[in-house]
Write a protein that holds these residues in place. Structure first.
Motif, PDB file in Angstrom:
ATOM      1  N   ALA A 124      -8.009   3.354  11.466  1.00 38.15           N
ATOM      2  CA  ALA A 124      -6.698   3.297  10.810  1.00 38.15           C
ATOM      3  C   ALA A 124      -6.597   2.082   9.888  1.00 38.15           C
ATOM      4  CB  ALA A 124      -5.586   3.259  11.854  1.00 38.15           C
ATOM      5  N   ARG A 125      -7.187   0.966  10.316  1.00 38.41           N
ATOM      6  CA  ARG A 125      -7.088  -0.236   9.484  1.00 38.41           C
ATOM      7  C   ARG A 125      -7.856  -0.066   8.178  1.00 38.41           C
ATOM      8  NH1 ARG A 125      -5.185  -4.896   9.053  1.00 38.41           N
ATOM      9  NH2 ARG A 125      -6.240  -6.599   7.978  1.00 38.41           N
ATOM     10  N   ARG A 180      -6.260   2.359   1.164  1.00 39.81           N
ATOM     11  CA  ARG A 180      -5.087   2.855   0.452  1.00 39.81           C
ATOM     12  C   ARG A 180      -4.448   1.732  -0.360  1.00 39.81           C
ATOM     13  NH1 ARG A 180      -1.753   7.006   3.775  1.00 39.81           N
ATOM     14  NH2 ARG A 180      -0.172   5.455   4.156  1.00 39.81           N
ATOM     15  N   TYR A 181      -4.421   0.550   0.226  1.00 43.33           N
ATOM     16  CA  TYR A 181      -3.940  -0.610  -0.541  1.00 43.33           C
ATOM     17  C   TYR A 181      -4.742  -0.744  -1.830  1.00 43.33           C
ATOM     18  CZ  TYR A 181      -2.892  -5.406  -1.894  1.00 43.33           C
ATOM     19  OH  TYR A 181      -2.516  -6.514  -2.610  1.00 43.33           O
ATOM     20  N   PHE A 182      -6.029  -0.603  -1.695  1.00 43.95           N
ATOM     21  CA  PHE A 182      -6.932  -0.753  -2.831  1.00 43.95           C
ATOM     22  C   PHE A 182      -6.624   0.286  -3.921  1.00 43.95           C
ATOM     23  CE2 PHE A 182     -11.311  -0.074  -4.600  1.00 43.95           C
ATOM     24  CZ  PHE A 182     -11.370  -1.279  -5.266  1.00 43.95           C
ATOM     25  N   THR A 220      -5.140   7.594  -3.712  1.00 41.72           N
ATOM     26  CA  THR A 220      -3.714   7.542  -4.038  1.00 41.72           C
ATOM     27  C   THR A 220      -2.999   8.843  -3.681  1.00 41.72           C
ATOM     28  OG1 THR A 220      -3.940   8.396  -6.291  1.00 41.72           O
ATOM     29  CG2 THR A 220      -4.310   6.049  -5.986  1.00 41.72           C
ATOM     30  N   MET A 221      -3.764   9.817  -3.257  1.00 42.75           N
ATOM     31  CA  MET A 221      -3.173  11.122  -2.934  1.00 42.75           C
ATOM     32  C   MET A 221      -3.175  11.397  -1.433  1.00 42.75           C
ATOM     33  SD  MET A 221      -2.346  12.762  -5.812  1.00 42.75           S
ATOM     34  CE  MET A 221      -1.937  11.378  -6.880  1.00 42.75           C
ATOM     35  N   GLN A 222      -3.409  10.354  -0.632  1.00 48.44           N
ATOM     36  CA  GLN A 222      -3.529  10.545   0.809  1.00 48.44           C
ATOM     37  C   GLN A 222      -2.282  11.171   1.428  1.00 48.44           C
ATOM     38  OE1 GLN A 222      -6.278   9.501   2.966  1.00 48.44           O
ATOM     39  NE2 GLN A 222      -7.368   9.555   1.020  1.00 48.44           N
ATOM     40  N   ALA A 268       0.832  -1.204   0.000  1.00 45.09           N
ATOM     41  CA  ALA A 268       0.000   0.000   0.000  1.00 45.09           C
ATOM     42  C   ALA A 268       0.865   1.251   0.000  1.00 45.09           C
ATOM     43  CB  ALA A 268      -0.923   0.000   1.220  1.00 45.09           C
ATOM     44  N   GLU A 269       1.970   1.175   0.715  1.00 50.75           N
ATOM     45  CA  GLU A 269       2.822   2.360   0.886  1.00 50.75           C
ATOM     46  C   GLU A 269       3.690   2.624  -0.337  1.00 50.75           C
ATOM     47  OE1 GLU A 269       4.282   5.367   3.678  1.00 50.75           O
ATOM     48  OE2 GLU A 269       2.581   3.995   3.692  1.00 50.75           O
TER      49      GLU A 269
END
Lengths: 206, 206
Positions: free
Chosen positions: A97-98, A104-106, A159-161, A29-30
């Motif tokens: 958070a999870r 975000r992974y998605f 994707t812009m988090q 995700a990161e």
DNA sequence: GTCTATATAATGATAGAC
DNA sequence: GTCTATCATTATATAGAC
């Protein structure tokens, strides 16, 4: 510098297989799949590289396993939220958070070319389009295009988090940030095409 | 399968340095920096790998050169559009295939962690926020958060162009797709927070 | 189930000829 | 300016011991 997953006490309770999956989800995700080395995942999970192969066969196998797991978790969360809302019409969806991590992974999976993510994208477009069509007052020239762009915006923003967090001087995973984003969505869509009740009911907002 | 840049007749007129840069922009935008091998760029540009090093020193040097070039081109395009609009208030911004490519490069650069892209993100947030503040009727509780989310949506959607194109059964670079997206934006924001004149004037829509 | 050690392939960097 | 050939590094895949 970054906190390692293997330092989390709750992490110890997981099987090695689950630890690997959790570590992979976090790193994929990161940084994305390509940028993440299998040995980085092993280090994050506190196991050897060989064990990852033993459990998942290959990096691609691990990726698919993560895709499947995250997707099912997100769907489960959505269905639960719909249930809660059924029971209590005032219920508002919030993301811990999870959930933020999974979402975000998605978003990242969309970019990394995951087939599962792509087909989920198309499903969401279908849902939007159908809703647009079903609205009596709404007369869109190209409902499909509106649906596709709306989907692109709601997922693309995932994707812009990092950038959003930086611009707001907040920690990327903090509940504070999520709350500010949530409220902002409310303001943005307030007098807009989409009435807020829909967003709440369908859980389509970020 | 994919058309190679070196097949384009106009491409022959460029210096080798420019050919390398154009090839890199295309591949970086499409697959990201990490996923693109320097030799793939060489092949796309029709030169050797050594020549890339000769001109740009390293892969990172080439990346920075592309960032700088694309950014300046996008700013130039925006300023030109503002000029045209000054001369003719009815002027509407349209994006040709090259602009689409540059904008997609820009979106991808955000994900790949380009410092230039990140600072541009913050600039756009500032612009949005200032505009929100300047609006007399608008009383937002958290203008900064609204600005950040809006920016995340408008740029994030650039990273979803492939999925949008697939969902609409259009070629990713076709003018037809861009027109449908443009019209969709108009519909989405039509009765919304942002009046269309702003979007046109500032050239902030995709 | 879990580990260590190794083989193999890919890639970016480099050196030097033309 | 441009190329070919080679080096050093890294990452994935594999084999086999415990």
């Amino acid at each position: 510098m970054e906190p390692r997953l293997s330092d989390d006490p709750a992490f110890e309770d997981l099987t090695a297989r689950a630890r690997i999956r959790e570590a992979a989800i976090r790193l994929f995700a990161e940084h994305g799949v390509e940028e993440t080395a299998i040995l980085d995942i092993a280090k994050e999970a506190g196991v050897s590289g060989g064990l990852i192969r033993h459990h998942f066969g290959s990096k691609e196998g691990l990726r698919v396993a993560c895709d499947t797991y995250v997707y099912s978790e997100l769907v489960r969360f959505k269905l639960e939220a719909l249930e809660k809302r059924k029971a209590d019409p005032e219920f508002l969806v919030t993301f811990d958070a999870r959930q933020v991590l999974l979402r975000r992974y998605f978003g990242r999976a969309m970019i990394d070319g995951s087939p599962a993510a792509a087909s989920r994208f198309d499903e969401i477009v279908d849902e939007y389009e159908q809703w647009f069509i079903d609205q009596p007052g709404l007369d869109l020239a190209d409902a499909r295009a509106c649906a596709a762009v709306m989907t692109g915006m709601t997922i693309g923003v995932l994707t812009m988090q990092h950038h959003i967090a930086r611009a707001l001087a907040e920690d990327p995973l903090s509940p504070k940030l999520q709350e500010r984003i949530s409220l902002a969505y409310g303001d943005i869509y307030s007098p807009a095409l989409l009435p807020r009740p829909l967003l709440r009911r369908e859980g389509l907002q970020t």
